[in-house]
Motif scaffolding. Sequence first.
Motif, PDB file in Angstrom:
ATOM      1  N   UNK A 186       5.177   7.565  14.078  1.00  0.00           N
ATOM      2  CA  UNK A 186       4.375   8.077  12.897  1.00  0.00           C
ATOM      3  C   UNK A 186       4.985   8.273  11.635  1.00  0.00           C
ATOM      4  N   UNK A 187       6.454   8.577  11.497  1.00  0.00           N
ATOM      5  CA  UNK A 187       6.979   8.668  10.188  1.00  0.00           C
ATOM      6  C   UNK A 187       7.058   7.146   9.736  1.00  0.00           C
ATOM      7  N   UNK A 188       7.296   6.153  10.543  1.00  0.00           N
ATOM      8  CA  UNK A 188       7.462   4.887  10.002  1.00  0.00           C
ATOM      9  C   UNK A 188       6.075   4.437   9.589  1.00  0.00           C
ATOM     10  N   UNK A 189       5.059   4.655  10.528  1.00  0.00           N
ATOM     11  CA  UNK A 189       3.660   4.367  10.286  1.00  0.00           C
ATOM     12  C   UNK A 189       3.141   4.757   8.845  1.00  0.00           C
ATOM     13  N   UNK A 190       3.758   6.317   8.355  1.00  0.00           N
ATOM     14  CA  UNK A 190       3.209   6.831   7.392  1.00  0.00           C
ATOM     15  C   UNK A 190       3.916   6.050   6.054  1.00  0.00           C
ATOM     16  N   UNK A 191       4.904   5.582   6.317  1.00  0.00           N
ATOM     17  CA  UNK A 191       5.827   4.847   5.049  1.00  0.00           C
ATOM     18  C   UNK A 191       5.535   3.393   4.915  1.00  0.00           C
ATOM     19  N   UNK A 192       4.448   2.863   5.985  1.00  0.00           N
ATOM     20  CA  UNK A 192       4.361   1.543   5.724  1.00  0.00           C
ATOM     21  C   UNK A 192       4.040   1.039   4.244  1.00  0.00           C
ATOM     22  N   UNK A 193       4.161   0.267   3.728  1.00  0.00           N
ATOM     23  CA  UNK A 193       3.968  -0.379   2.346  1.00  0.00           C
ATOM     24  C   UNK A 193       2.617  -1.336   2.207  1.00  0.00           C
ATOM     25  N   UNK A 194       1.724  -0.809   1.639  1.00  0.00           N
ATOM     26  CA  UNK A 194       0.451  -1.563   1.519  1.00  0.00           C
ATOM     27  C   UNK A 194       0.351  -2.259   0.177  1.00  0.00           C
ATOM     28  N   UNK A 195       0.278  -3.712  -0.060  1.00  0.00           N
ATOM     29  CA  UNK A 195       0.114  -4.354  -1.218  1.00  0.00           C
ATOM     30  C   UNK A 195      -0.994  -4.007  -1.799  1.00  0.00           C
ATOM     31  N   UNK A 196      -1.146  -3.820  -3.106  1.00  0.00           N
ATOM     32  CA  UNK A 196      -2.132  -3.600  -4.095  1.00  0.00           C
ATOM     33  C   UNK A 196      -2.520  -4.703  -5.093  1.00  0.00           C
ATOM     34  N   UNK A 197      -3.516  -4.786  -5.826  1.00  0.00           N
ATOM     35  CA  UNK A 197      -3.659  -5.721  -6.948  1.00  0.00           C
ATOM     36  C   UNK A 197      -2.470  -5.231  -8.212  1.00  0.00           C
ATOM     37  N   UNK A 198      -1.919  -6.466  -8.467  1.00  0.00           N
ATOM     38  CA  UNK A 198      -0.953  -6.333  -9.714  1.00  0.00           C
ATOM     39  C   UNK A 198       0.531  -6.057  -8.843  1.00  0.00           C
ATOM     40  N   UNK A 199       0.548  -6.461  -7.826  1.00  0.00           N
ATOM     41  CA  UNK A 199       1.721  -6.732  -6.832  1.00  0.00           C
ATOM     42  C   UNK A 199       2.279  -5.250  -6.797  1.00  0.00           C
ATOM     43  N   UNK A 200       1.594  -4.421  -6.969  1.00  0.00           N
ATOM     44  CA  UNK A 200       1.900  -2.782  -6.981  1.00  0.00           C
ATOM     45  C   UNK A 200       1.861  -2.597  -5.088  1.00  0.00           C
ATOM     46  N   UNK A 201       2.568  -1.676  -4.695  1.00  0.00           N
ATOM     47  CA  UNK A 201       2.662  -1.244  -3.280  1.00  0.00           C
ATOM     48  C   UNK A 201       2.694   0.353  -3.252  1.00  0.00           C
TER      49      UNK A 201
END
Length: 398
Positions: free
Chosen positions: A172-187
């Motif tokens: 759950x801790x790792x799942x919460x911290x997963x990085x999602x890519x957003x427009x403009x190469x932000x995460x």
Amino acid sequence: MFNTNSTNVVAAPELSDNSVETLHTQTVVNSLLEEIQQVLKLKPASSESVMMRIAIEVDRICSKSKRIQDSGEVGTWQLNLARHRLQKCLQYYRLGSRQGRVELHSNLAAMVYRHVAPFNSNLHFQARYNLIEDFLQGFYIESLRAFRREHQLEAEYTPQTRLELSEYMAFTEQYAKRQIGLPGRNRQRLIVLRAQGFAKGQPPEMSLDIELAVEGGKTEEAEAQSRTHAMQQIRDLMVSEMVDPADAVLRDRVIAELIQYLEAQGQNDCVDYLVLKLQDWQAGDIDKALNLTPRQRDYLQQRFKYHVEKFAHSNNWKLVHEWLGADLDQKLGMTTEQWRVFQDNLSLAERTLLQLKRDGETDKAIAVALKCTPKQVQKRWSKLLNQAASYRNSEASA
């Protein structure tokens, strides 16, 4: 002081592995079972099934990571990733059921504190706390669903043993911290995106299925869902490239080592500052949390920066530079031409030092070769790394 137990690394016996081939899953399982028995002096119930899930997951990660596949050391990565996940699991195991839940809840609450309510909403602490409780109850349910789905467990599965509960909390801790890519190469962290959706009053399917929109369906049912209008809307706002799992593990190792270094230096206020910055707190919020004036915070920032630079150029340089993609095997982050020019401008002693470091020699052996002390070797190497960083940055801005 803030509780930083969640970032401490559990000491474990070393396992030798010089293979560059992919290890068989059962080999990884056997190594983990031996390790957990040596660390805990017992074999917890359900340990074989938990270790098997860890081994299967790291095998999946290694097969997806281009960086790992290109390294030629897939077997070593499998063991390192498996150890890392086992250590996270053991952290919660040692805390126990009750304190483990408290620790996890506290960590997740800190991540979403500023995001569960609309921007600029003047909520008092109790009102925001109630929102956090409502949000996290839903997040725990979704995390359990994701855990079942990713490990192909039955729909009714729930953790039964202490080790299984620890495994779920670490997931759950790792799942919460997963990085999602957003427009403009932000995460952004998955839990933050979902908290922001919660604050905007989005329907559950819009926030809970962000990751599905990014990764795509893995089953016929999931694939059908991924083609719905809601999924297409989410996908239009996001990019599908996820952070390399190898980078996430290296980042966690760097943070853990940095916290241990700061604590050893007696810089506990720097640890508090680091924990809050990792949770994306703004300057004003940090001032309130640590009871600082703006001037005191500026001084703390300068002290923190000094220790981070010292950490990055001391015995931890290899770990930090590997994470940054700028270790010696990668020419300290330079192109082939930059690397050639950089070396041409070094003195004979500096080129010798660089070559000995590339050969993997210890500071003691290098000191003998250069006729100096190990302490002087460290200072010279720190200076050389600074030169490389300055040259690399000047070339990047040219």
